[in-house]
Enzyme design. Structure first.
Site, PDB file in Angstrom:
ATOM      1  N   LYS A 157       0.818  -1.231   0.000  1.00 39.71           N
ATOM      2  CA  LYS A 157       0.000   0.000   0.000  1.00 39.71           C
ATOM      3  C   LYS A 157       0.841   1.266   0.000  1.00 39.71           C
ATOM      4  CE  LYS A 157      -4.041  -2.153   2.100  1.00 39.71           C
ATOM      5  NZ  LYS A 157      -3.512  -3.487   2.433  1.00 39.71           N
TER       6      LYS A 157
HETATM    7  O1  LIG Z   1      -5.319  -4.063  -0.030  1.00 38.27           O
HETATM    8  C1  LIG Z   1      -5.737  -5.008   0.647  1.00 38.27           C
HETATM    9  O2  LIG Z   1      -5.298  -6.128   0.473  1.00 38.27           O
HETATM   10  C2  LIG Z   1      -6.853  -4.769   1.570  1.00 38.27           C
HETATM   11  C3  LIG Z   1      -7.705  -3.736   1.240  1.00 38.27           C
HETATM   12  C4  LIG Z   1      -8.910  -3.579   1.929  1.00 38.27           C
HETATM   13  O3  LIG Z   1      -9.738  -2.758   1.585  1.00 38.27           O
HETATM   14  N1  LIG Z   1      -9.176  -4.418   2.958  1.00 38.27           N
HETATM   15  C5  LIG Z   1      -8.319  -5.415   3.339  1.00 38.27           C
HETATM   16  O4  LIG Z   1      -8.655  -6.165   4.266  1.00 38.27           O
HETATM   17  N2  LIG Z   1      -7.124  -5.557   2.692  1.00 38.27           N
HETATM   18  C6  LIG Z   1      -6.153  -6.595   3.115  1.00 38.27           C
HETATM   19  O5  LIG Z   1      -6.744  -7.881   2.907  1.00 38.27           O
HETATM   20  C7  LIG Z   1      -6.420  -8.776   3.967  1.00 38.27           C
HETATM   21  C8  LIG Z   1      -7.684  -9.215   4.663  1.00 38.27           C
HETATM   22  O6  LIG Z   1      -7.405 -10.198   5.610  1.00 38.27           O
HETATM   23  P1  LIG Z   1      -8.548 -11.129   6.227  1.00 38.27           P
HETATM   24  O7  LIG Z   1      -9.599 -10.216   6.755  1.00 38.27           O
HETATM   25  O8  LIG Z   1      -7.838 -11.911   7.284  1.00 38.27           O
HETATM   26  O9  LIG Z   1      -9.064 -12.004   5.121  1.00 38.27           O
HETATM   27  C9  LIG Z   1      -5.435  -8.021   4.858  1.00 38.27           C
HETATM   28  O10 LIG Z   1      -4.124  -8.306   4.400  1.00 38.27           O
HETATM   29  C10 LIG Z   1      -5.752  -6.559   4.595  1.00 38.27           C
HETATM   30  O11 LIG Z   1      -4.622  -5.733   4.795  1.00 38.27           O
END
Ligand SMILES: O=C(O)c1cc(=O)[nH]c(=O)n1[C@@H]1O[C@H](COP(=O)(O)O)[C@@H](O)[C@H]1O
Length: 285
Positions: A94
């Site tokens: 990011k």
């Molecule tokens: O850019 C991302 O990957 C991201 C964007 C977003 O809007 N929301 C989001 O959850 N993420 C990433 O997606 C992953 C979600 O993780 P879980 O919620 O464990 O599935 C994490 O690595 C967050 O940093």
């Protein structure tokens, strides 16, 4: 994007999120190992068991940075392992900075020790914070996913601010990125500038998918953040216009079973398949 598109055709659209924490790794797997070995061995177990049921891996850098040099060694080794096995990776970093610094970020994450296939970017410093990545996108077959409509509750604080014409700010960002992406569409029908669109906001998924037809989506929010599978399905565009990230739900699935500690990879694999099926099933409702 063509390489990712092909992987999706072969293995489905799941993106396994390697948000790996020592908190999830069983004690017996940690024994007599350095922190970097503990993190890498856990990732290897997940990768070896999921590589034919997912499209790509997203390595969330904060989980590795937080363990200092040892964590970054595991980050580097994980990306190398993915490259050596012809598997695709997203460096979830990011990034956002002025052009000169952005060029250094591009070099840092698209070449050398931390080379990945895609990077996540934050667009809020403007288009000159995005354009330095184009050199690697054009010359080294790399791609980016830029934050558009994020999955977190705070996403509404800034992304949805209303402009004078009553449109929401994130659409202005998406439109600018679309202009850039339109010039780079490949045989897959998509371009290398993708968007991060969380599946947790129900109201606008159809509008976003329609407006950005040739843009590939990274879709987080399914699994631990409990996004609805129908929302995810709508964002996917016939199941090939995006990848659906799930991190904790896949990595920690083994904790739900008595024999889990001996079958971490098997249960991660099961969760990937279940995730794919649950989302696909919306197509036959
Ligand atoms: O850019 C991302 O990957 C991201 C964007 C977003 O809007 N929301 C989001 O959850 N993420 C990433 O997606 C992953 C979600 O993780 P879980 O919620 O464990 O599935 C994490 O690595 C967050 O940093």
């Amino acid at each position: 994007m063509e390489r990712l598109y092909k992987k999706i055709e072969e293995n489905g659209f799941v993106c396994v999120g390697l948000d790996t924490s020592l908190d999830y790794i069983p004690e017996k797997m940690k024994k007599n190992k350095s922190v970097s070995e503990q993190l890498f061995d856990f990732n290897k177990e997940i990768i070896d068991n999921t590589k034919d049921v997912c499209a790509i891996y997203k390595v969330q850098i904060a989980y590795y940075e937080s363990y200092g040099i040892e964590g970054m060694l595991a980050y580097k080794n994980t990306l190398k392992y993915l490259r050596d096995n012809d598997l695709l990776s997203i460096a979830d970093v990011k990034r956002s900075d002025i052009a000169q610094s952005a060029s250094q970020y591009a070099k840092a994450h698209f070449s050398g020790d931390f080379e990945a296939d895609f990077m996540t970017l934050n667009p809020y410093m403007g288009m000159d914070s995005i354009s330095p990545y184009l050199e690697f996108i054009k010359n080294k077959d790399k791609g980016v996913f830029v934050l558009l409509r994020t999955s977190n509750p705070g996403a509404n604080d800034f992304e949805c601010l209303r402009l004078k014409d009553d449109s929401e700010l994130f659409y202005t960002i998406g439109d600018k990125l679309k202009e850039l992406n339109d010039k780079l569409i490949d045989n897959s029908g998509y371009g290398p500038i993708g968007l991060v669109v969380g599946a947790t906001h129900k109201e606008e998924v159809e509008k976003i998918r329609q407006r950005y037809k040739n843009m590939f989506f990274l879709i987080p929010g399914f699994g631990a953040q409990k996004a609805d599978s129908l929302n995810v399905y709508k964002l996917l565009n016939s199941l090939n216009g995006g990848v659906v990230n799930s991190s904790r739900a896949i990595l920690k699935n083994y904790l739900n079973y008595d024999d889990g500690e001996d079958k971490i990879g098997d249960y991660a694999r099961e969760k990937c398949i279940e995730t794919r099926k649950e989302i696909q099933s919306n197509g036959i409702l």
